[in-house]
Design a protein around this motif. Sequence first.
Motif, short mmCIF file in Angstrom:
data_model
loop_
_atom_site.label_atom_id
_atom_site.label_comp_id
_atom_site.label_asym_id
_atom_site.label_seq_id
_atom_site.Cartn_x
_atom_site.Cartn_y
_atom_site.Cartn_z
N THR A 16 0.85 -1.20 0.00
CA THR A 16 0.00 0.00 0.00
C THR A 16 0.88 1.24 0.00
O THR A 16 1.79 1.36 0.83
N SER A 17 0.63 2.13 -0.95
CA SER A 17 1.40 3.37 -1.03
C SER A 17 0.88 4.34 0.02
O SER A 17 -0.27 4.78 -0.03
N VAL A 18 1.75 4.66 0.96
CA VAL A 18 1.37 5.59 2.03
C VAL A 18 1.62 7.02 1.61
O VAL A 18 0.81 7.93 1.88
N SER A 19 2.72 7.22 0.90
CA SER A 19 3.07 8.55 0.39
C SER A 19 4.06 8.35 -0.76
O SER A 19 4.38 7.22 -1.14
N GLU A 20 4.54 9.46 -1.32
CA GLU A 20 5.53 9.35 -2.39
C GLU A 20 6.83 8.73 -1.90
O GLU A 20 7.62 8.24 -2.69
N LYS A 21 7.04 8.75 -0.61
CA LYS A 21 8.30 8.26 -0.07
C LYS A 21 8.17 6.99 0.76
O LYS A 21 9.18 6.49 1.28
N LYS A 22 6.94 6.47 0.89
CA LYS A 22 6.79 5.30 1.75
C LYS A 22 5.75 4.33 1.19
O LYS A 22 4.73 4.76 0.63
N ASP A 23 6.09 3.02 1.34
CA ASP A 23 5.16 1.94 1.05
C ASP A 23 4.94 1.15 2.33
O ASP A 23 5.90 0.84 3.06
N LYS A 24 3.68 0.78 2.58
CA LYS A 24 3.41 -0.09 3.71
C LYS A 24 3.19 -1.51 3.19
O LYS A 24 2.39 -1.72 2.27
N LEU A 25 3.91 -2.46 3.78
CA LEU A 25 3.81 -3.86 3.38
C LEU A 25 3.22 -4.66 4.54
O LEU A 25 3.63 -4.49 5.69
N SER A 26 2.27 -5.52 4.24
CA SER A 26 1.67 -6.37 5.27
C SER A 26 1.45 -7.77 4.70
O SER A 26 1.22 -7.94 3.50
N TRP A 27 1.55 -8.75 5.56
CA TRP A 27 1.43 -10.15 5.14
C TRP A 27 0.81 -10.97 6.27
O TRP A 27 0.71 -10.52 7.41
N ASP A 28 0.42 -12.16 5.94
CA ASP A 28 -0.12 -13.07 6.94
C ASP A 28 1.03 -13.82 7.61
O ASP A 28 1.81 -14.50 6.93
#
Length: 299
Positions: free
Chosen positions: A221-233
């Motif tokens: 998930t793109s949080v901002s132009e400088k950050k991605d949030k990654l999540s998994w099971d």
Amino acid sequence: VLFRSVYLTIDGETSERHSLEIAEIKPPEAVQIIKFVPYVGKIKLVWNVSEKADGYVLSYSDTNDDKYKTLKNINSPGTVTYSHKTSKASVKYRIRAYIVRDGEKIYSEYSDIVTAGTLPDQVQNLTATELASGKTKFTWEAMDGTDGYVLYESSDGGSTWTSIKTLEGTRTDYKVGLKTEDRIYRARAFRIFEGKKYFGNYSESVKVYVKPEAPAKLEVTSVSEKKDKLSWDAVSGVDGYILSRSADGKTYSVLKTFTDGFTDSYTATLSEGIRYLYRICSYRLVDGLKIRSGVTQGQ
């Protein structure tokens, strides 16, 4: 009974011929090779004692023409063993006893022929390769003069072993199906003499580890132009995760190694103007090694 003609000379005159009765000299009892013990590079032979023998002559043949050569003259009637150093995989032996009379050897009949041989060498380069099917393929170096191989496995760290496959002939590979726990494998070669298998030393052991499950999904998930949030099971029973990313979809580098199996998210910092592809795998720690699952691509 034997007869021998003799002439007696008395006062310079030779008398008429006389025949002397001489007792027949019987050869000693024949002996048999009753056992052989194979080693790497030598064969120990054992035979029974011949009553009243003065010694034995041991012969061998290690060629296809069955021509026998004297291996050892044994002048001690109480000696009933001999170790033959040889590099041959298969040798034929026979033995006979003798007595000495008037400086001549009188021999018994030959024993039955016994085919014996040395033990095969240790199996070398036992290798385990994971196949796309999930099976494990084992291979090892072929060895001359062997009649086959046996592959063994252990599920308790090497305390007990079970034979899982006997391969007769020259085949040097075998596939093992999926396992639910870690195993150790080893192999050894054998030669067959007189209907019995004689084994060489075990190969070096090879460990095959069960891979953990990969995370079911990896959400990006793109949080901002400088950050991605990654999540998994999170995966039950694992020791951590390895998160990687790529700017070109070909070359991936490790972004973060997590040492907690309960971790299920991470926020990644981006370089300006670059969009990344992500992937993740779980791992188990076994004997200081990270046993990785397959990878899960980011979505």
